[in-house]
Motif scaffolding. Structure first.
Motif, PDB file in Angstrom:
ATOM      1  N   TRP A 153       0.834  -1.206   0.000  1.00 34.81           N
ATOM      2  CA  TRP A 153       0.000   0.000   0.000  1.00 34.81           C
ATOM      3  C   TRP A 153       0.866   1.251   0.000  1.00 34.81           C
ATOM      4  O   TRP A 153       1.949   1.276   0.566  1.00 34.81           O
ATOM      5  N   ASP A 158       0.424  11.862  -5.139  1.00 30.30           N
ATOM      6  CA  ASP A 158       0.768  11.151  -6.364  1.00 30.30           C
ATOM      7  C   ASP A 158       2.276  11.176  -6.606  1.00 30.30           C
ATOM      8  O   ASP A 158       2.975  12.058  -6.129  1.00 30.30           O
ATOM      9  N   SER A 192      -1.141   9.179   8.605  1.00 24.48           N
ATOM     10  CA  SER A 192      -1.192   7.818   8.067  1.00 24.48           C
ATOM     11  C   SER A 192      -0.255   6.907   8.845  1.00 24.48           C
ATOM     12  O   SER A 192      -0.603   5.771   9.172  1.00 24.48           O
ATOM     13  N   LYS A 233      -2.504   0.809 -11.108  1.00 21.09           N
ATOM     14  CA  LYS A 233      -2.880   1.265  -9.765  1.00 21.09           C
ATOM     15  C   LYS A 233      -1.967   2.373  -9.243  1.00 21.09           C
ATOM     16  O   LYS A 233      -2.234   2.949  -8.201  1.00 21.09           O
ATOM     17  N   PRO A 235      -0.564   5.860  -8.545  1.00 22.81           N
ATOM     18  CA  PRO A 235      -1.070   7.224  -8.705  1.00 22.81           C
ATOM     19  C   PRO A 235       0.012   8.110  -9.335  1.00 22.81           C
ATOM     20  O   PRO A 235       1.040   8.370  -8.715  1.00 22.81           O
ATOM     21  N   CYS A 261       6.047   9.696   0.303  1.00 21.85           N
ATOM     22  CA  CYS A 261       4.881   8.865   0.617  1.00 21.85           C
ATOM     23  C   CYS A 261       5.344   7.760   1.565  1.00 21.85           C
ATOM     24  O   CYS A 261       6.542   7.563   1.754  1.00 21.85           O
ATOM     25  N   ASN A 275      -7.242   6.307   3.309  1.00 25.36           N
ATOM     26  CA  ASN A 275      -6.562   7.057   2.240  1.00 25.36           C
ATOM     27  C   ASN A 275      -5.494   6.242   1.515  1.00 25.36           C
ATOM     28  O   ASN A 275      -4.773   6.775   0.673  1.00 25.36           O
ATOM     29  N   GLY A 276      -5.368   4.958   1.826  1.00 28.80           N
ATOM     30  CA  GLY A 276      -4.335   4.127   1.204  1.00 28.80           C
ATOM     31  C   GLY A 276      -4.667   3.777  -0.241  1.00 28.80           C
ATOM     32  O   GLY A 276      -5.832   3.749  -0.639  1.00 28.80           O
ATOM     33  N   LYS A 277      -3.618   3.541  -1.026  1.00 29.37           N
ATOM     34  CA  LYS A 277      -3.791   3.063  -2.405  1.00 29.37           C
ATOM     35  C   LYS A 277      -3.069   1.728  -2.534  1.00 29.37           C
ATOM     36  O   LYS A 277      -1.859   1.652  -2.292  1.00 29.37           O
ATOM     37  N   ILE A 279      -1.153  -0.864  -4.411  1.00 29.33           N
ATOM     38  CA  ILE A 279      -0.392  -0.756  -5.670  1.00 29.33           C
ATOM     39  C   ILE A 279       0.285  -2.061  -6.085  1.00 29.33           C
ATOM     40  O   ILE A 279       0.872  -2.130  -7.166  1.00 29.33           O
TER      41      ILE A 279
END
Ligand code: ADP
Ligand code: MG
Length: 309
Positions: A153, A158, A192, A233, A235, A261, A275-277, A279
């Motif tokens: 994650w 971005d 985070s 995935k 950003p 990040c 708020n995690g992405k 990846i």
């Protein structure tokens, strides 16, 4: 202005934190440890001509110094408390330092830290920031523990914009504003990091490039552990694809650095902060350590910054 006057004028601050017994102005600072917590401490240098361009705006210098330092605390899941600033300035005359100090103190307020000490000297423009924070006992998130089956994650803005800005700057292009924010205003992901206590198996902040920093997590994992990243995935920073094309955008996002990040390896059954992405996935591979959509990374990619070169 002499050194003493400069410190008095710009860096003498009464601490807000009640645990500080003695702030700056004495031979050393004194603070009481918080009950049932562990202290987390780190130091980072920002040197003009090496970590930032020679002609560096004072507010940007302050923001990058603070962003870089606090990002290390974020990567441990720590709450920031105090900073110490060791500053070398080409001139002790106000002007540059006026703008630097006002941005620096603004960021101290924003991130809830007290400046409790430091050192000031005349010399080439550079600074070392010591950051001190804490975590509840046993809750610091280290780089060990990434394992196959985890999800990978990303938390934060971005990717690739800071690297793209340096490209624009080096080529002396007209439109220097594009991506400038991403370089000069790094956003340490403190909240985070705190939310990931007890969630992330392993964590690191991206300062030298996603792949290079990911390799640091893989170095600590068992043999033949790899990560498969999914390009769809990732950003990508605004305008990157439009201006540079998808291939370059991916290269900057994965190798560029200065993104600040958080990269966290998290077991799939755990609840992840919103708020995690997601990846990629941690997998087994005998040949490659990082894969992109199941394939090896392009061979010509330089995996990230090495400031020692
Ligand atoms: P010393 O001779 O003991 O090193 P200094 O004259 O360097 O003392 O510093 C006096 C006080 O000012 C110390 O408490 C020090 O922590 C503080 N100080 C000096 N420079 C800075 C700075 N850039 N930011 C914050 N505090 C500073
Ligand atoms: Mg001193």
């Amino acid at each position: 202005m002499n050194e003493f006057e400069l410190i008095q004028k710009y860096f003498k601050k009464d601490p807000l934190d009640p645990f500080v017994v003695l702030g700056n102005g004495d031979d050393a600072a004194v603070f009481a440890p918080r009950y049932d917590s562990e202290a987390v401490i780190s130091v980072d240098a920002v040197i003009a001509g090496r970590h930032v361009p020679d002609l560096c705006p004072p507010d940007g210098f302050a923001a990058r110094l603070m962003g870089r330092g606090l990002s290390d605390l974020a990567a441990m899941g720590a709450t920031p408390r105090y900073v110490l600033l060791s500053l070398s300035l080409p001139t002790l005359e106000p002007g540059w330092v006026d703008h630097f100090a006002s941005r620096f103190h603004q960021l101290c307020v924003r991130f809830g830290v007290d400046l409790i000490g430091g050192d000031t000297t005349k010399g080439p423009l550079s600074a070392h920031l010591t950051v001190i924070g804490d975590v509840p006992r046993g809750k610091a998130i280290d780089r060990d523990g990434l394992k196959a089956g985890d999800d990978l994650w990303l938390f934060g803005p971005d990717l690739g914009g800071a690297r793209a800005y340096l490209g624009v700057l080096n080529q002396g292009e007209q439109d220097q504003e594009i991506w400038a924010e991403r370089y000069w205003r790094p956003e340490p992901q403190i909240d985070s990091g705190i939310a990931l206590r007890g969630v992330a198996n392993a964590m690191i902040d991206i300062s030298d490039g996603l792949c290079q920093d990911l390799l640091h997590l893989l170095d600590r994992a068992t043999k033949s552990t790899a990560v498969n990243l999914q390009s769809r995935k990732l950003p990508l920073c605004e305008h990157l694809v439009a201006r540079l094309g998808l291939d370059k955008a991916l290269e900057y996002a994965l190798t560029g650095g200065d993104d600040y990040c958080l990269l966290a390896s998290i077991p799939p059954d755990l609840r992840v902060p919103p708020n995690g992405k997601l990846i990629g996935m941690v997998v087994k591979s005998e040949s490659d350590r990082i894969l992109l959509d199941g394939n090896p990374l392009p061979e010509f990619w330089q995996l990230g910054w090495d400031h020692n070169l």
